[in-house]
Design an enzyme around this catalytic site. Structure first.
Site, mmCIF file in Angstrom:
data_model
loop_
_atom_site.group_PDB
_atom_site.id
_atom_site.type_symbol
_atom_site.label_atom_id
_atom_site.label_comp_id
_atom_site.label_asym_id
_atom_site.label_seq_id
_atom_site.Cartn_x
_atom_site.Cartn_y
_atom_site.Cartn_z
ATOM 1 N N SER A 93 -6.621 -4.626 -2.645
ATOM 2 C CA SER A 93 -7.285 -4.562 -1.241
ATOM 3 C C SER A 93 -8.573 -3.780 -1.623
ATOM 4 O O SER A 93 -8.929 -3.097 -2.477
ATOM 5 C CB SER A 93 -6.355 -3.619 -0.393
ATOM 6 O OG SER A 93 -7.104 -3.121 0.764
ATOM 7 N N TYR A 123 -0.964 3.480 1.400
ATOM 8 C CA TYR A 123 -1.409 2.309 1.345
ATOM 9 C C TYR A 123 -2.681 2.355 0.123
ATOM 10 O O TYR A 123 -2.594 1.594 -0.802
ATOM 11 C CB TYR A 123 -1.888 1.823 2.457
ATOM 12 C CG TYR A 123 -2.352 0.209 2.510
ATOM 13 C CD1 TYR A 123 -1.587 -0.834 2.618
ATOM 14 C CD2 TYR A 123 -3.626 0.011 2.183
ATOM 15 C CE1 TYR A 123 -1.983 -2.202 2.843
ATOM 16 C CE2 TYR A 123 -3.987 -1.358 2.275
ATOM 17 C CZ TYR A 123 -3.165 -2.319 2.499
ATOM 18 O OH TYR A 123 -3.672 -3.807 2.400
HETATM 19 P P1 NAD Z 1 1.820 -10.078 6.007
HETATM 20 O O1 NAD Z 1 2.801 -9.160 6.657
HETATM 21 O O2 NAD Z 1 1.666 -11.227 6.628
HETATM 22 O O3 NAD Z 1 2.859 -10.430 4.490
HETATM 23 C C1 NAD Z 1 3.448 -9.522 4.073
HETATM 24 C C2 NAD Z 1 4.411 -10.142 3.061
HETATM 25 O O4 NAD Z 1 5.200 -9.223 2.277
HETATM 26 C C3 NAD Z 1 5.467 -10.868 4.160
HETATM 27 O O5 NAD Z 1 5.832 -12.267 3.473
HETATM 28 C C4 NAD Z 1 6.509 -10.065 4.087
HETATM 29 O O6 NAD Z 1 7.754 -10.592 4.352
HETATM 30 C C5 NAD Z 1 6.572 -9.444 2.705
HETATM 31 N N1 NAD Z 1 7.300 -8.267 2.363
HETATM 32 C C6 NAD Z 1 7.276 -7.075 3.169
HETATM 33 N N2 NAD Z 1 8.169 -6.199 2.684
HETATM 34 C C7 NAD Z 1 8.896 -6.899 1.631
HETATM 35 C C8 NAD Z 1 10.136 -6.399 0.819
HETATM 36 N N3 NAD Z 1 10.474 -5.483 0.889
HETATM 37 N N4 NAD Z 1 10.325 -7.484 -0.065
HETATM 38 C C9 NAD Z 1 9.868 -8.665 -0.205
HETATM 39 N N5 NAD Z 1 8.553 -9.026 0.682
HETATM 40 C C10 NAD Z 1 8.267 -8.312 1.454
HETATM 41 O O7 NAD Z 1 0.592 -9.298 5.280
HETATM 42 P P2 NAD Z 1 -0.439 -9.780 4.759
HETATM 43 O O8 NAD Z 1 -1.684 -9.143 5.374
HETATM 44 O O9 NAD Z 1 -0.485 -11.184 4.403
HETATM 45 O O10 NAD Z 1 -0.329 -8.827 3.430
HETATM 46 C C11 NAD Z 1 -0.310 -9.562 2.026
HETATM 47 C C12 NAD Z 1 -0.917 -8.524 1.197
HETATM 48 O O11 NAD Z 1 -2.148 -8.471 1.069
HETATM 49 C C13 NAD Z 1 -0.447 -7.064 1.233
HETATM 50 O O12 NAD Z 1 -0.304 -6.539 -0.195
HETATM 51 C C14 NAD Z 1 -1.577 -6.346 1.879
HETATM 52 O O13 NAD Z 1 -1.626 -5.003 1.421
HETATM 53 C C15 NAD Z 1 -2.722 -7.349 1.209
HETATM 54 N N6 NAD Z 1 -3.918 -7.022 2.088
HETATM 55 C C16 NAD Z 1 -3.782 -7.543 3.366
HETATM 56 C C17 NAD Z 1 -5.193 -7.610 4.001
HETATM 57 C C18 NAD Z 1 -5.458 -7.679 5.442
HETATM 58 O O14 NAD Z 1 -6.360 -7.605 6.016
HETATM 59 N N7 NAD Z 1 -4.410 -8.631 6.019
HETATM 60 C C19 NAD Z 1 -6.555 -6.993 3.386
HETATM 61 C C20 NAD Z 1 -6.212 -6.310 2.043
HETATM 62 C C21 NAD Z 1 -4.954 -6.544 1.467
#
Ligand code: NAD
Length: 257
Positions: free
Chosen positions: A139, A152
């Site tokens: 991130s 985080y």
């Molecule tokens: P999201 O909530 O859409 O997806 C998260 C995924 O992780 C889902 O499929 C969820 O079911 C899974 N998950 C959660 N807990 C779990 C567990 N215990 N076991 C297995 N799977 C689990 O969120 P996202 O935004 O797509 O996030 C995905 C990644 O991207 C994360 O690591 C997040 O930190 C990172 N990220 C997101 C953003 C953003 O702006 N959305 C920015 C930077 C980084």
């Protein structure tokens, strides 16, 4: 480019960025393994839909990545892992004094410790195959901090550090390890932060998005899950064979500041 014949495991891929990454890897010809902690008909239907749309094999394997043994079992059950994308993640926003210990432990376990377990399980498979790509979805918060996101930010900085160690341990092999650092992407993880932001600043949704959430992102635009998927596909290409141990920001200029 074609990733035909490669098997990609994408953790946390029934939603958001993980789903976008799995979709783009499948579009490039890779067989994909989807994952989350749930085990619903919708989860399996998603894999079926991706297989049909892209003419690849797609499977859904349930594993709760807060548990180390389940993280390792995910890779073992997949049976093959040429591309590992550590993506699963959660968020919790609170000051350090008010941060619930169970939330701290869950965030570190799901986002940092699970990457250690899946990587340890996948490396022998990559060595057997003579090729491997590890992409950790970190991130902008792996490179910069924000208040109230202690767990985080700590987990994501940890992911960036662990990526560098993985790259050094595999440097002489045809295996690379890199971290992709997204800024804001409009997924359920970010959606869940919008109501609190609207309430805290007494703003409507559009104002909260433009004047609070996207202020860190100079482009004032969300990155998309397709763009994140495309970045991962690039890291799996021959052009990226000498890119290892580094971070690629997809953040509209956030970390330029
Ligand atoms: P999201 O909530 O859409 O997806 C998260 C995924 O992780 C889902 O499929 C969820 O079911 C899974 N998950 C959660 N807990 C779990 C567990 N215990 N076991 C297995 N799977 C689990 O969120 P996202 O935004 O797509 O996030 C995905 C990644 O991207 C994360 O690591 C997040 O930190 C990172 N990220 C997101 C953003 C953003 O702006 N959305 C920015 C930077 C980084």
């Amino acid at each position: 480019m074609s990733l035909a014949g490669k098997t990609a495991i994408v953790t946390g891929s029934n939603s958001g960025i993980g789903l976008g990454v799995a979709e783009e890897l499948a579009r490039a010809g890779a067989d994909v393994v989807l994952n989350s902690y749930t085990d619903t008909d919708d989860d399996h239907a998603l894999a079926e839909r991706i297989a049909k749309d892209h003419g690849v094999t797609a499977r859904y394997i349930q594993a709760d990545l807060s548990k180390g043994d389940q993280a390792r079992a995910l890779v073992e059950k997949a049976g093959r892992c040429d591309i590992l994308v550590n993506n699963a993640g959660i968020q919790h926003v609170a000051s350090i004094e008010e941060f619930p210990t169970e939330k701290w432990d869950a965030i570190i376990a799901i986002m940092l410790t699970s990457a250690f377990h899946t990587t340890a399980a996948a490396l022998p498979m990559m060595r057997d195959a003579g090729w491997g790509r590890i992409v950790n979805i970190a991130s902008a918060h792996g490179l910069r901090a924000s208040p109230y996101k202690g767990a985080y930010v700590a987990a994501k900085h940890g992911v960036v550090g662990f990526t560098k160690v993985t790259a050094l341990e595999t440097a002489k092999e045809p295996i690379t390890a890199n971290a992709v650092c997204p800024g804001y992407v409009l997924t359920p993880l970010v959606e869940s932060q919008i109501p609190d932001t609207m309430k805290k600043y007494d703003m409507d949704r559009e104002t909260a998005l433009n004047e609070v959430i996207l202020t860190r992102q100079p482009s004032r635009e969300f990155a998309t899950t397709e763009q994140l998927g495309g970045t991962v596909v690039f890291l799996c290409s021959d052009a990226a064979a000498q890119i290892t141990g580094t971070t690629i920001s997809v953040d509209g200029g956030w970390t330029a500041m």
